[in-house]
Design a protein around this motif. Structure first.
Motif, PDB file in Angstrom:
ATOM      1  N   UNK A  13     -23.635  28.513  44.486  1.00  0.00           N
ATOM      2  CA  UNK A  13     -24.784  28.299  43.603  1.00  0.00           C
ATOM      3  C   UNK A  13     -24.683  29.090  42.306  1.00  0.00           C
ATOM      4  N   UNK A  14     -23.673  29.919  42.174  1.00  0.00           N
ATOM      5  CA  UNK A  14     -23.535  30.706  40.955  1.00  0.00           C
ATOM      6  C   UNK A  14     -22.183  31.371  40.872  1.00  0.00           C
ATOM      7  N   UNK A  15     -21.882  31.902  39.706  1.00  0.00           N
ATOM      8  CA  UNK A  15     -20.649  32.657  39.458  1.00  0.00           C
ATOM      9  C   UNK A  15     -21.022  34.037  38.942  1.00  0.00           C
ATOM     10  N   UNK A  16     -20.211  35.029  39.258  1.00  0.00           N
ATOM     11  CA  UNK A  16     -20.429  36.379  38.769  1.00  0.00           C
ATOM     12  C   UNK A  16     -19.292  36.751  37.848  1.00  0.00           C
ATOM     13  N   UNK A  17     -19.622  37.236  36.658  1.00  0.00           N
ATOM     14  CA  UNK A  17     -18.617  37.687  35.701  1.00  0.00           C
ATOM     15  C   UNK A  17     -18.953  39.107  35.263  1.00  0.00           C
ATOM     16  N   UNK A  18     -17.919  39.858  34.919  1.00  0.00           N
ATOM     17  CA  UNK A  18     -18.085  41.257  34.499  1.00  0.00           C
ATOM     18  C   UNK A  18     -17.569  41.412  33.077  1.00  0.00           C
ATOM     19  N   UNK A  19     -18.269  42.224  32.299  1.00  0.00           N
ATOM     20  CA  UNK A  19     -17.819  42.601  30.971  1.00  0.00           C
ATOM     21  C   UNK A  19     -18.336  44.014  30.709  1.00  0.00           C
ATOM     22  N   UNK A  20     -18.180  44.505  29.491  1.00  0.00           N
ATOM     23  CA  UNK A  20     -18.674  45.846  29.163  1.00  0.00           C
ATOM     24  C   UNK A  20     -19.422  45.822  27.845  1.00  0.00           C
ATOM     25  N   UNK A  21     -20.134  46.923  27.585  1.00  0.00           N
ATOM     26  CA  UNK A  21     -20.844  47.030  26.308  1.00  0.00           C
ATOM     27  C   UNK A  21     -19.878  47.300  25.159  1.00  0.00           C
ATOM     28  N   UNK A  42     -23.107  52.457  34.735  1.00  0.00           N
ATOM     29  CA  UNK A  42     -22.634  53.457  33.784  1.00  0.00           C
ATOM     30  C   UNK A  42     -21.323  54.021  34.331  1.00  0.00           C
ATOM     31  N   UNK A  43     -20.254  53.882  33.564  1.00  0.00           N
ATOM     32  CA  UNK A  43     -18.952  54.436  33.948  1.00  0.00           C
ATOM     33  C   UNK A  43     -18.860  55.811  33.311  1.00  0.00           C
ATOM     34  N   UNK A  44     -18.732  56.834  34.163  1.00  0.00           N
ATOM     35  CA  UNK A  44     -18.716  58.222  33.688  1.00  0.00           C
ATOM     36  C   UNK A  44     -17.473  58.924  34.193  1.00  0.00           C
ATOM     37  N   UNK A  45     -17.118  59.998  33.512  1.00  0.00           N
ATOM     38  CA  UNK A  45     -15.926  60.757  33.903  1.00  0.00           C
ATOM     39  C   UNK A  45     -16.247  62.243  33.933  1.00  0.00           C
ATOM     40  N   UNK A 173     -18.825  54.898  38.901  1.00  0.00           N
ATOM     41  CA  UNK A 173     -19.630  53.792  38.363  1.00  0.00           C
ATOM     42  C   UNK A 173     -20.979  53.850  39.063  1.00  0.00           C
ATOM     43  N   UNK A 174     -22.057  54.024  38.300  1.00  0.00           N
ATOM     44  CA  UNK A 174     -23.388  54.195  38.879  1.00  0.00           C
ATOM     45  C   UNK A 174     -24.327  53.137  38.330  1.00  0.00           C
ATOM     46  N   UNK A 175     -24.940  52.377  39.225  1.00  0.00           N
ATOM     47  CA  UNK A 175     -25.895  51.348  38.806  1.00  0.00           C
ATOM     48  C   UNK A 175     -27.003  52.037  38.012  1.00  0.00           C
ATOM     49  N   UNK A 192     -20.770  60.023  30.250  1.00  0.00           N
ATOM     50  CA  UNK A 192     -20.728  58.554  30.166  1.00  0.00           C
ATOM     51  C   UNK A 192     -19.634  58.074  29.204  1.00  0.00           C
ATOM     52  N   UNK A 193     -18.889  57.044  29.614  1.00  0.00           N
ATOM     53  CA  UNK A 193     -17.841  56.466  28.789  1.00  0.00           C
ATOM     54  C   UNK A 193     -18.255  55.106  28.243  1.00  0.00           C
ATOM     55  N   UNK A 194     -18.725  54.235  29.115  1.00  0.00           N
ATOM     56  CA  UNK A 194     -19.138  52.893  28.705  1.00  0.00           C
ATOM     57  C   UNK A 194     -19.968  52.292  29.839  1.00  0.00           C
ATOM     58  N   UNK A 195     -20.500  51.105  29.630  1.00  0.00           N
ATOM     59  CA  UNK A 195     -21.335  50.443  30.634  1.00  0.00           C
ATOM     60  C   UNK A 195     -20.727  49.101  30.993  1.00  0.00           C
ATOM     61  N   UNK A 196     -20.603  48.851  32.297  1.00  0.00           N
ATOM     62  CA  UNK A 196     -20.181  47.537  32.776  1.00  0.00           C
ATOM     63  C   UNK A 196     -21.419  46.666  32.957  1.00  0.00           C
ATOM     64  N   UNK A 197     -21.306  45.406  32.589  1.00  0.00           N
ATOM     65  CA  UNK A 197     -22.416  44.452  32.670  1.00  0.00           C
ATOM     66  C   UNK A 197     -22.022  43.322  33.612  1.00  0.00           C
ATOM     67  N   UNK A 198     -22.895  43.015  34.561  1.00  0.00           N
ATOM     68  CA  UNK A 198     -22.640  41.930  35.516  1.00  0.00           C
ATOM     69  C   UNK A 198     -23.685  40.858  35.295  1.00  0.00           C
TER      70      UNK A 198
END
Length: 198
Positions: A13-21, A42-45, A173-175, A192-198
């Motif tokens: 019923x759907x597709x999931x794709x990932x990208x970043x800010x 939030x991708x942090x190091x 990686x923290x929601x 924080x380094x960048x944000x992944x978007x789903x």
């Protein structure tokens, strides 16, 4: 279109794709084709050598290399924890053998930590390494023991182990809706380094 057509033929019923800010044009591309954002991470190091020392874990924490724990006890916590993540209430992790194949056995036993209170398993967390990058892959705490500092105890053990092993950095990686975990990362000094978007 081809992916959507194939998904429909499979009964999806759907597709999931990932990208970043870091690539906002990709998110805009998918939004223009009917995709809706469901989660952000939030991708942090952490610079391990300079990490804040928050003291020893407040619970009895040991790696499964030091103190083996039956997989069934960890799986019981995994069953409720994966579904309790924001936006993941329909997540299915498979049966015990399936979960072991990705949630236990592939991870180094010396960096797979379990918190206990006597014989009771409170939670677990593991680190993994890929292409030279060490990551906090997942932390799970039994519902009955959340809010007691179990996740913090597990993270303390992980950071201490990484320091002892000479690992230079840890990523996580923290929601974005997991406020307490993001605050814990801040206390340790994760940046924080960048944000992944789903």
């Amino acid at each position: 279109r081809g992916a959507s057509t194939k998904a429909r033929t499979l009964g999806k019923t759907g597709l999931e794709v990932w990208t970043t800010d870091e690539t906002p044009e990709v998110a805009a591309f998918f939004a223009g084709r009917g995709y809706e954002e469901v989660r952000r991470y939030v991708i942090s190091e952490l610079d391990v050598a300079n990490a804040c020392d928050l003291g020893p874990p407040s619970f009895d924490v040991a790696s499964i290399a030091e103190r083996p724990v039956p997989a069934e006890r960890l799986y019981a916590i995994a069953l409720e924890s994966y579904r309790d993540q924001p936006g993941r209430d329909e997540t299915l992790i498979g049966d015990l053998d399936t979960w072991r194949g990705w949630g236990l056995d592939p991870h180094p036993a010396e960096s797979y930590f379990v918190a206990q209170d006597g014989d009771e398993v409170l939670g677990y967390a593991y680190l993994s390494q890929k292409d030279g990058v060490w990551t906090h892959d997942f932390a799970a705490v039994a519902r009955a023991h959340r809010g007691r500092g179990v996740a913090g105890a597990l993270k303390r053990a992980q950071v201490r182990w990484a320091k002892d092993e000479g690992i230079s950095a840890l990523r996580t990686a923290t929601e974005t809706r997991l406020g307490p975990m993001r605050a814990l990362n801040d206390r340790f000094g994760f940046r924080p380094l960048y944000t992944e978007i789903v």
